[in-house]
Scaffold this motif. Structure first.
Motif: not given
Length: 359
Positions: A23-27, A91-93, A118-120, A274-279
């Motif tokens: 799981x990433x921060x965005x998720x 990645x998570x850069x 995911x974001x509806x 949206x990138x799951x690893x979006x900064x």
């Protein structure tokens, strides 16, 4: 325009394999709107790829987001495939992109590669089922429908094709672009297939249609760019309606006749993912929601793109930039995006073999 090109790199992306499932921060970010706004303002930045100011009036959207929320934007233009590869390679850069605008036919690949969040948004129920992922990984913000644009310097306005049947009977060159590379070109082929009894799983009718044109030496090798259109090198071009309208407006609207083929065309769209690893995940969620808001949808219409939400009341300035709804008489939608995604990887070879090789 790089946005037109989607296939290059998809095979490479698939070969690389599925990304990690952590799981990433965005998720893990909140979907509460007040939290999104508060945190997005703190982030103060959003970085996109493939969403340049000149495409579908993204510039107006980014200006509004900056003015209203003090969130500053930057973009690097690239194709859908390149955007997905960028999501994966960064990645998570901290330099990873937050979001992109990709063709619906590559969205299944993005989901399989575990690249999206995911974001509806609150507008979810107003988006037609064909234009969204049931789990919320992607949803179209606007549509594009395959159209014909006729240069009346080369072809009399009275002879401008209004259907594929009429186009087949003409004596002018027809430009479709690079079917092996361009989303627009691929959907043009698909539209011809639908109009002649095929679909995304049966492209033979479309390939046969263009093979006949090739035998008559009627397929133009010129790229479907605004520069070639202006130079008079494209008598009749098959392309997205919003590009046809935009190009005509930039050159001379009175010079061109734009028609939606009455015997069948394809409508698709582009999804703001949206990138799951979006900064800057909250800024990305805010932008996605804003794009689907009334103001965001109007901005897209001002850029000649038809909003995905039917209930948005457009100002007269935006209405004048779109073709009448009555022009869209027989419109098909891809029913199986996963199947279409696989087919697009083969289209370059099929085009070279069945169309360009036709004698």
């Amino acid at each position: 325009m790089l946005k037109h090109k989607i296939v290059w790199g998809l095979a490479v992306l698939t070969i690389i394999g599925l990304g990690g499932c952590a799981k990433s921060s965005a998720e893990n970010t909140s979907n509460n709107w007040h939290t999104i706004v508060k945190q997005a303002k703190k982030e103060g930045t959003i970085r996109s790829v493939g969403m340049p100011n000149s495409w579908a009036n993204w510039g107006g959207t980014w200006d509004n987001i900056r003015n209203q929320y003090k969130i500053f934007h930057s973009d690097t233009d690239m194709s859908s495939a390149e955007a997905l590869q960028k999501f994966k390679s960064e990645g998570t850069s901290k330099n990873a992109p937050d979001m992109s605008d990709i063709g619906l036919n590559v969205c299944p690949t993005a989901v399989k590669q575990n690249l999206l969040t995911k974001y509806k948004t609150k507008y979810w129920n107003q988006i037609p089922n064909w234009a969204k992922d049931k789990d919320g990984y992607w949803a179209a913000g606007y549509t594009g429908t395959i159209a014909f644009i006729t240069d009346t310097k080369d072809v009399k306005a009275s002879q401008a094709p209004k259907s594929w049947k009429q186009l087949a009977k003409g004596n002018y060159k027809v430009a479709i672009g690079d079917v092996g590379m361009g989303a627009q070109s691929q959907y043009a082929l698909l539209a011809a297939a639908y109009a002649n009894g095929g679909n995304e799983k049966n492209l033979k009718p479309g390939l046969n249609f263009f093979a006949k044109l090739k035998k008559e030496n009627r397929i133009s090798a010129a790229d479907t760019t605004i520069q070639n259109l202006q130079k008079g090198e494209l008598p009749v071009t098959v392309l997205w309606d919003f590009n046809a309208l935009n190009y005509a407006h930039q050159i001379n609207s009175k010079r061109y006749k734009i028609t939606i083929p009455t015997d069948g065309t394809v409508s698709s769209g582009y999804a703001e993912v949206i990138n799951k690893d979006a900064p800057h995940p909250y800024a990305a969620k805010l932008a996605r929601s804003y794009i689907l808001s009334n103001k965001g949808q109007i901005n897209l219409a001002e850029g000649y793109a038809r909003p995905i939400r039917k209930g948005v009341k457009l100002p007269e300035s935006a209405k004048r930039k779109l073709l009448p709804s009555s022009d869209y008489k027989k419109v098909f939608h891809v029913k199986d995006n996963a199947a279409w995604d696989k087919v697009t990887l083969k289209l370059g070879d099929l085009w070279r073999k069945d169309v360009l090789g036709a004698k």
